[in-house]
Write an enzyme that holds these catalytic residues in place. Structure first.
Site, mmCIF file in Angstrom:
data_model
loop_
_atom_site.group_PDB
_atom_site.id
_atom_site.type_symbol
_atom_site.label_atom_id
_atom_site.label_comp_id
_atom_site.label_asym_id
_atom_site.label_seq_id
_atom_site.Cartn_x
_atom_site.Cartn_y
_atom_site.Cartn_z
ATOM 1 N N GLY A 46 0.826 -1.183 0.000
ATOM 2 C CA GLY A 46 0.000 0.000 0.000
ATOM 3 C C GLY A 46 0.867 1.242 0.000
ATOM 4 O O GLY A 46 2.020 1.212 0.436
ATOM 5 N N GLN A 51 2.659 9.887 1.307
ATOM 6 C CA GLN A 51 3.947 9.188 1.306
ATOM 7 C C GLN A 51 4.798 9.526 0.082
ATOM 8 O O GLN A 51 5.985 9.212 0.058
ATOM 9 C CB GLN A 51 3.745 7.681 1.387
ATOM 10 C CG GLN A 51 3.214 7.214 2.728
ATOM 11 C CD GLN A 51 3.054 5.726 2.749
ATOM 12 O OE1 GLN A 51 2.037 5.197 2.306
ATOM 13 N NE2 GLN A 51 4.074 5.038 3.248
ATOM 14 N N CYS A 89 6.048 -0.269 7.194
ATOM 15 C CA CYS A 89 5.646 0.855 6.369
ATOM 16 C C CYS A 89 6.818 1.317 5.520
ATOM 17 O O CYS A 89 7.958 1.352 6.003
ATOM 18 C CB CYS A 89 5.163 1.989 7.278
ATOM 19 S SG CYS A 89 4.586 3.449 6.409
ATOM 20 N N LEU A 90 6.547 1.687 4.280
ATOM 21 C CA LEU A 90 7.600 2.172 3.405
ATOM 22 C C LEU A 90 8.178 3.501 3.889
ATOM 23 O O LEU A 90 9.291 3.858 3.519
ATOM 24 C CB LEU A 90 7.075 2.313 1.972
ATOM 25 C CG LEU A 90 6.652 1.008 1.291
ATOM 26 C CD1 LEU A 90 6.085 1.288 -0.095
ATOM 27 C CD2 LEU A 90 7.813 0.028 1.215
ATOM 28 N N HIS A 131 -4.531 0.922 7.255
ATOM 29 C CA HIS A 131 -3.179 1.486 7.371
ATOM 30 C C HIS A 131 -3.040 2.704 6.445
ATOM 31 O O HIS A 131 -2.557 3.763 6.867
ATOM 32 C CB HIS A 131 -2.158 0.401 7.024
ATOM 33 C CG HIS A 131 -0.741 0.849 7.060
ATOM 34 N ND1 HIS A 131 0.155 0.388 8.006
ATOM 35 C CD2 HIS A 131 -0.025 1.689 6.261
ATOM 36 C CE1 HIS A 131 1.351 0.940 7.788
ATOM 37 N NE2 HIS A 131 1.258 1.722 6.728
ATOM 38 N N GLU A 132 -3.476 2.552 5.201
ATOM 39 C CA GLU A 132 -3.341 3.651 4.230
ATOM 40 C C GLU A 132 -4.276 4.809 4.553
ATOM 41 O O GLU A 132 -3.907 5.969 4.409
ATOM 42 C CB GLU A 132 -3.559 3.148 2.805
ATOM 43 C CG GLU A 132 -2.555 2.112 2.342
ATOM 44 C CD GLU A 132 -1.098 2.476 2.605
ATOM 45 O OE1 GLU A 132 -0.729 3.658 2.476
ATOM 46 O OE2 GLU A 132 -0.322 1.564 2.949
ATOM 47 N N HIS A 135 -2.806 7.023 7.111
ATOM 48 C CA HIS A 135 -1.816 7.962 6.563
ATOM 49 C C HIS A 135 -2.478 9.273 6.157
ATOM 50 O O HIS A 135 -1.890 10.350 6.317
ATOM 51 C CB HIS A 135 -1.118 7.368 5.335
ATOM 52 C CG HIS A 135 0.086 6.560 5.641
ATOM 53 N ND1 HIS A 135 1.198 7.080 6.273
ATOM 54 C CD2 HIS A 135 0.376 5.255 5.387
ATOM 55 C CE1 HIS A 135 2.113 6.134 6.397
ATOM 56 N NE2 HIS A 135 1.645 5.017 5.869
#
Length: 152
Positions: A46, A51, A89-90, A131-132, A135
């Site tokens: 994701g 991000q 997470c990225l 999760h996304e 963000h």
């Protein structure tokens, strides 16, 4: 398509709230394509707009060949159950922890063409969507850590 730079958790921008998408145009389509390419290149499941430095309520989620969603202005209408699982997470390097999420959500969102969708999402797919969406509100998974992981 182009790879985008991923904003890290050390950058204050990652904590900002994203604004709604109002233009469903070619610029949006290019951004979505770039986000998917960036997510896949970095082995993610994701990626939210914030991000990649875009403060819009947009994310791509791809947990499997069967589950790929472009989430524009997503809203969780209902949550059911509970699941605890490991997240990463990225935007957060070298850190994972357990997070409690709903096991099922009813999700409403728009696609790249401005068409509204509503669906029930379960399991890992629900985890990734939550999760996304977090963000988009400046929330990182580590804010919701239920249990630390001790790596040896």
């Amino acid at each position: 398509m182009a790879l985008r730079q991923i904003v890290k958790d050390t950058d204050p921008q990652i904590r900002k709230k994203s604004r709604e998408v109002t233009n469903f145009d070619n610029k949006l389509a290019i951004l979505l394509d770039d986000m998917r390419e960036t997510m896949l290149k970095n082995d993610g499941v994701g990626l939210a707009g914030v991000q990649v430095g875009i403060l819009r309520r947009i994310a791509v989620v791809e947990t499997s060949k069967e589950f790929f969603r472009e989430l524009i202005n997503p809203v969780i209408l209902e949550e059911k159950g509970e699941q605890e699982g490991i997240e990463g997470c990225l935007s957060v390097d070298n850190y994972n922890c357990y997070v409690i999420r709903p096991s099922e959500i009813t999700l409403e969102y728009y696609d790249r063409f401005g068409k509204k969708h509503r669906e029930v999402v379960e399991g890992f797919n629900a985890r990734a969507c939550c999760h996304e969406i977090d963000h988009m509100d400046g929330i990182l998974f580590k804010d919701k850590c239920s249990k630390e992981i001790n790596y040896r």
